[in-house]
Structure formats: C-alpha cells, structure tokens
Design an enzyme around this catalytic site. Structure first.
Site, short mmCIF file in Angstrom:
data_model
loop_
_atom_site.label_atom_id
_atom_site.label_comp_id
_atom_site.label_asym_id
_atom_site.label_seq_id
_atom_site.Cartn_x
_atom_site.Cartn_y
_atom_site.Cartn_z
CE LYS A 1 -4.62 -1.66 1.15
NZ LYS A 1 -5.60 -1.75 2.25
CE LYS B 1 -6.53 -7.39 -1.53
NZ LYS B 1 -7.22 -7.02 -0.35
CE LYS C 1 -13.74 -2.14 0.73
NZ LYS C 1 -12.51 -2.33 1.49
N1 AQP Z 1 -10.05 -10.31 -3.24
C1 AQP Z 1 -10.29 -10.82 -1.98
N2 AQP Z 1 -10.62 -12.16 -1.87
C2 AQP Z 1 -10.84 -12.56 -0.64
N3 AQP Z 1 -11.28 -11.85 0.53
C3 AQP Z 1 -11.13 -10.61 0.20
N4 AQP Z 1 -11.16 -9.49 1.16
C4 AQP Z 1 -10.65 -8.30 0.77
N5 AQP Z 1 -10.28 -8.64 -0.75
C5 AQP Z 1 -10.41 -9.82 -0.90
C6 AQP Z 1 -11.55 -9.48 2.50
O1 AQP Z 1 -12.42 -8.63 2.83
C7 AQP Z 1 -12.53 -8.35 4.26
C8 AQP Z 1 -12.42 -6.90 4.20
O2 AQP Z 1 -11.44 -6.18 3.84
P1 AQP Z 1 -10.96 -4.64 3.91
O3 AQP Z 1 -12.26 -3.77 3.52
O4 AQP Z 1 -10.56 -4.49 5.50
O5 AQP Z 1 -9.87 -4.14 3.12
P2 AQP Z 1 -8.94 -5.00 1.99
O6 AQP Z 1 -8.46 -6.24 2.67
O7 AQP Z 1 -7.46 -4.05 1.85
O8 AQP Z 1 -9.59 -4.97 0.80
P3 AQP Z 1 -9.62 -4.19 -0.30
O9 AQP Z 1 -10.70 -4.32 -1.23
O10 AQP Z 1 -8.06 -4.58 -0.90
O11 AQP Z 1 -9.54 -2.70 0.06
P4 AQP Z 1 -8.58 -1.63 -0.14
O12 AQP Z 1 -8.63 -1.56 -1.59
O13 AQP Z 1 -9.31 -0.50 0.62
O14 AQP Z 1 -7.43 -1.94 0.53
C9 AQP Z 1 -11.13 -8.85 4.77
O15 AQP Z 1 -11.44 -9.89 5.59
C10 AQP Z 1 -10.35 -9.27 3.58
O16 AQP Z 1 -9.71 -10.27 3.73
#
Ligand code: AQP
Length: 345
Positions: free
Chosen positions: A114, A207, A210
């Site tokens: 990040k 992955k 968002k």
């Molecule tokens: N691609 C994914 N596959 C499986 N699980 C996922 N999670 C996120 N992306 C995937 C799971 O969703 C939960 C919440 O995630 P989060 O909102 O805390 O943030 P993150 O993991 O950082 O998800 P993003 O979409 O990648 O958000 P941004 O882009 O803002 O960093 C967690 O349980 C995560 O494992």
C-alpha cells in the site's frame, strides 16, 4: 472473566464492497452468526490511514453497513457498529503500539504494497494499522476471526501481540485474578471456502481490491445486471478450454479464479464445477457464471439501495451496536489498564 468463543471481523469503508469481500469474508460471517456470538465492525479508523474525503467516508460507512445487512447479517442477532464509536479500540491500540516491535511491523507485506515506492510519505497510521487490528479483535477477547487470505499475516501478528502481552505482564495478570496467567486468547483465523483470495478480473495474479483503479477488475455489490455480465464477459482468460481437473490450473490463474468464484457462488466445490464445465469453452462458462452472479448479487444490491435511502435508520443501528460493543469492551479495557499499571478512578 472467562474466555468464551466470540467472533470479530470488520471491513473498511474505503469504497463499495466487492465480490472478494463477499466471498472471502462475508459468507463466513453469515454462517457464524447462527452458531456464535458475533461482532462485525465497519472499520472507519482503518479507512483514514489513507486520505478519505469526510463526506464520502460518512456515506461509505453507511453503505458498508447497508451491505452487511443486505448480505444477510441480522443487527438484532449480531453486533454491527462503526469502530470510531467505541473508544476502547484506540486505547488498546496505543498499548499494543508499545507491545509490538518495529521489526514485526517491518515485515508486513500489506504496508509495503500500500505504501509502494513513496514509503516516506505514508501515514504513521498505515504503518501501525496491524496494531489497531489486533486491538479491534482483542478488546473483545475474540477467539475467531473470519477473513480473506490476505489478512493471514495480520492475524499472525495479532497472535504474537497477544502472546507477548501475556508474557510481559504475566505476574500482573495473575495478580489481577487470572490464575493461568492468560489474559488474551490467541485468536484463530477462519479462512475457508473455495474463494478465500478472489483475484482481479483483469489480472489473475492480483487481488480483487476496492482501490484498483480499473473498475473492470472487480464486481461491486452495487453493480447492475448488465454491468456484472459485461465485466465477466471482458474478464481476462486464456485460449485453452477449461481444464477437467484442478491440476490443470497450473499457470492459468485467471481460469482458476473464475472457477473458484463460480464454486463459491454456487456453494459447491471446484471439482464439481470442473465436472460440469471442464473441457468446454470459456464463452459458455462465462455466460453461466454471469447468470449465477446476477442471480446471487441482484437481490443484495436492491436491498442495499433500499436501506441506503434511510440513513437515519442506519445511524441508529450503528449507535445501538456501538453501545452493545462498548458494554463488552469497557470491562476488558479496564482490566488491561489495571494489568499495565494505569490508575483509574
Ligand atoms: N480479493 C479478496 N478475496 C478474498 N477476500 C478479500 N477481502 C478483501 N479483498 C479480498 C477480505 O474482505 C475483508 C475486508 O477487507 P477490507 O475492506 O478490510 O480491506 P482489504 O482487505 O484491504 O480489501 P480491499 O478491497 O483490497 O480494500 P482496499 O483497496 O481499500 O485496501 C477482509 O477479511 C479481507 O480479507
């Protein structure tokens, strides 16, 4: 104050939830609410580790709450709230800032991803994020944490922090009446199902996220039927037919991802999907996948939109949840203060 089975997890209001959040975490959350005491948080304090426009943050917090409920979480059965309303998260995070070691945080791959090349310019909060996550879980002495595969390393750090706290303060913990010297449990990650790591539709090695600049890389829970079908249609694949067995996924991450998504949405396993579609063309499979995704996700987006029309009701649910969460967190945080040696009135 015995340790009892308790589930905690959260999602960041950094944008609209997507299929990865749904399949990787939410499906497990929903199952667990029938068997366990569950606490599900909208982690707005984590969100501000990268810049958030205040108005959008409020909207996103409400929208993620609407998504929780629309996906099937019941705010009467489970506790749903936004993190910043329960100040014990921040208080315990500070204690953990003083328990966790710099070397531990330096190993966190999510920070490296990040922060990217501009590491010097990343917020201190982004760096210390895993300590706050440990506090989120342990301020409820939670024992189970349903998350996607990407959170495994953070969960290991949470266990290390719990263990070090128990060791560092062992004497004080025993004096506080915990005869076995254990105050925090070592929480177990719950990482299950055929889609614990949903990948981008544009690149099977990345992955689904968002924050990916390409909207075509993910299916958002709010996407309409046409958008879902178009994104699946455009999803990257390779020229070979689908393999007939799982070993055939070697070197084919996009094929593996789409079949995993199908299996998770159909509540079956990958082998069954391959029995049905193995050896066939992607065009046929993608059509079936689009139909299945629309069938499963359309009711969620309709319900999300309906709930989002009543922000006052969402705020009421969050405040009620926060009150119930604080009733659990406050006595635990009081004990932490006693154990650490803080005077309290
Ligand atoms: N691609 C994914 N596959 C499986 N699980 C996922 N999670 C996120 N992306 C995937 C799971 O969703 C939960 C919440 O995630 P989060 O909102 O805390 O943030 P993150 O993991 O950082 O998800 P993003 O979409 O990648 O958000 P941004 O882009 O803002 O960093 C967690 O349980 C995560 O494992």
């Amino acid at each position: 104050m015995k340790i009892t089975p308790r589930v905690f997890s959260g999602m960041q209001p950094t944008g609209s939830l997507h299929l990865g959040n749904y399949l990787g975490a939410m499906l497990q959350w929903i199952k667990l609410q029938d068997t366990h005491e569950c606490i599900y948080c909208v982690v707005d304090m984590h969100a501000i580790t990268v810049w958030q426009d205040p108005k959008e943050l409020r909207n996103a917090t409400r929208l993620v709450t609407a998504a929780y409920i629309a996906c099937g979480l019941d705010p009467k059965k489970t506790i749903i709230f936004n993190q910043s309303q329960v100040h014990q998260h921040a208080e315990l995070a500070w204690v953990f800032n003083c328990v966790a070691r710099l070397g531990w945080l330096n190993r966190m791959t999510q920070f490296k991803e990040k922060a990217g090349k501009d590491r010097e310019n990343a917020s201190v909060g982004l760096y210390a994020y895993p300590n706050l996550m440990a506090a989120d879980i342990l301020v409820y002495r939670a024992t189970h944490v349903p998350v996607g595969e990407d959170q495994k390393q953070h969960l290991e750090l949470t266990r290390d922090i719990a263990q070090k706290f128990n060791n560092d303060f062992r004497e004080s913990i025993i004096e506080a009446g915990f005869e076995d010297g254990i105050f925090f449990p070592l929480p177990e990650p719950v990482i299950t199902g055929p889609a614990t790591r949903v990948m981008s539709l544009r690149d099977g090695t990345k992955k689904m996220s968002k924050s990916d600049p390409s909207d075509l890389s993910r299916i958002n829970l709010l996407d309409d039927a046409d958008t879902i079908a178009r994104k699946i249609q455009k999803a990257k694949t390779d020229p070979e037919p689908l393999p007939t067995e799982e070993a055939g996924f070697a070197g084919r991450p996009e094929a593996e991802n789409l079949v995993g998504i199908y299996a998770a949405l159909a509540n079956t396993d990958v082998a069954s999907v391959l029995r049905e579609f193995g050896g066939g063309q992607f065009s046929t499979f993608k059509k079936a996948l689009a139909e299945l995704a629309v069938e499963k996700l359309s009711p969620i987006s309709t319900e999300m939109k309906r709930l989002a029309n009543d922000p006052a009701e969402i705020d009421r649910i969050l405040t009620d949840g926060a009150r119930r969460a604080e009733a659990i967190a406050a006595p635990i945080m009081d004990r932490v203060k006693d154990i650490v040696g803080f005077i309290r009135g």
